[in-house]
Design a protein around this motif. Structure first.
Motif, PDB file in Angstrom:
ATOM      1  N   MET A  53       0.825  -1.209   0.000  1.00 17.94           N
ATOM      2  CA  MET A  53       0.000   0.000   0.000  1.00 17.94           C
ATOM      3  C   MET A  53       0.859   1.258   0.000  1.00 17.94           C
ATOM      4  SD  MET A  53      -3.172  -0.481  -0.226  1.00 17.94           S
ATOM      5  CE  MET A  53      -3.912  -2.039  -0.596  1.00 17.94           C
ATOM      6  N   VAL A  54       1.966   1.232   0.723  1.00 17.09           N
ATOM      7  CA  VAL A  54       2.873   2.388   0.717  1.00 17.09           C
ATOM      8  C   VAL A  54       3.482   2.554  -0.676  1.00 17.09           C
ATOM      9  CG1 VAL A  54       5.055   3.272   1.640  1.00 17.09           C
ATOM     10  CG2 VAL A  54       3.343   2.311   3.186  1.00 17.09           C
ATOM     11  N   ALA A  55       3.842   1.443  -1.316  1.00 18.10           N
ATOM     12  CA  ALA A  55       4.372   1.516  -2.679  1.00 18.10           C
ATOM     13  C   ALA A  55       3.317   2.074  -3.637  1.00 18.10           C
ATOM     14  CB  ALA A  55       4.837   0.136  -3.135  1.00 18.10           C
ATOM     15  N   LEU A  56       2.069   1.662  -3.471  1.00 15.55           N
ATOM     16  CA  LEU A  56       0.986   2.180  -4.305  1.00 15.55           C
ATOM     17  C   LEU A  56       0.793   3.679  -4.090  1.00 15.55           C
ATOM     18  CD1 LEU A  56      -1.304   1.434  -6.302  1.00 15.55           C
ATOM     19  CD2 LEU A  56      -2.760   1.095  -4.303  1.00 15.55           C
ATOM     20  N   ILE A  71       3.724   9.852  -7.635  1.00 15.12           N
ATOM     21  CA  ILE A  71       4.606  10.110  -8.773  1.00 15.12           C
ATOM     22  C   ILE A  71       3.791  10.367 -10.035  1.00 15.12           C
ATOM     23  CG2 ILE A  71       6.298   9.040 -10.316  1.00 15.12           C
ATOM     24  CD1 ILE A  71       7.486   7.704  -7.803  1.00 15.12           C
ATOM     25  N   ILE A  72       2.771   9.554 -10.263  1.00 15.05           N
ATOM     26  CA  ILE A  72       1.898   9.773 -11.428  1.00 15.05           C
ATOM     27  C   ILE A  72       1.247  11.152 -11.334  1.00 15.05           C
ATOM     28  CG2 ILE A  72      -0.256   9.047 -12.531  1.00 15.05           C
ATOM     29  CD1 ILE A  72       0.524   6.165 -11.884  1.00 15.05           C
ATOM     30  N   GLY A  73       0.800  11.496 -10.147  1.00 16.03           N
ATOM     31  CA  GLY A  73       0.163  12.791  -9.963  1.00 16.03           C
ATOM     32  C   GLY A  73       1.112  13.949 -10.201  1.00 16.03           C
ATOM     33  N   ALA A  99      -4.424   5.104   0.808  1.00 15.66           N
ATOM     34  CA  ALA A  99      -4.602   5.726   2.127  1.00 15.66           C
ATOM     35  C   ALA A  99      -5.605   4.947   2.968  1.00 15.66           C
ATOM     36  CB  ALA A  99      -5.052   7.172   1.957  1.00 15.66           C
ATOM     37  N   VAL A 100      -6.714   4.550   2.369  1.00 14.85           N
ATOM     38  CA  VAL A 100      -7.708   3.748   3.096  1.00 14.85           C
ATOM     39  C   VAL A 100      -7.119   2.387   3.465  1.00 14.85           C
ATOM     40  CG1 VAL A 100      -9.938   2.563   2.848  1.00 14.85           C
ATOM     41  CG2 VAL A 100      -9.692   4.932   2.102  1.00 14.85           C
ATOM     42  N   GLY A 101      -6.372   1.791   2.547  1.00 14.04           N
ATOM     43  CA  GLY A 101      -5.733   0.501   2.820  1.00 14.04           C
ATOM     44  C   GLY A 101      -4.729   0.580   3.950  1.00 14.04           C
TER      45      GLY A 101
END
Length: 79
Positions: free
Chosen positions: A25-28, A34-36, A58-60
């Motif tokens: 989840m932190v990697a996501l 980065i995409i943003g 964040a929810v995860g």
């Protein structure tokens, strides 16, 4: 998997899986950020992907931190 002397092989595996999912989840969250930062100003689709990945991660993360606390408390109460 062999049981530990205290018989908590299931809770240990659960804690390990929670930590792996927390790392994912932190990697996501990092990927979404980065995409943003890079592509969101040039593409509406990239902006939408960044927003969705950040919300999901964040929810995860919150859910997994709560699960980690619950599993850790159960391990301490069982000991």
């Amino acid at each position: 998997m062999a049981k530990r002397p205290d018989g908590s092989s299931l809770s240990t595996m659960t804690r390990r899986r929670i930590l792996y999912w927390l790392a994912a989840m932190v990697a996501l969250l990092v990927v979404g950020t980065i995409i943003g930062l890079i592509w969101a100003d040039t593409s509406d689709v990239a902006g939408m992907i960044a927003v969705v990945t950040n919300i999901v991660s964040a929810v995860g993360i919150v859910f997994l931190l709560i699960a980690l606390v619950v599993v850790t408390r159960r391990q301490h109460h069982a000991a």
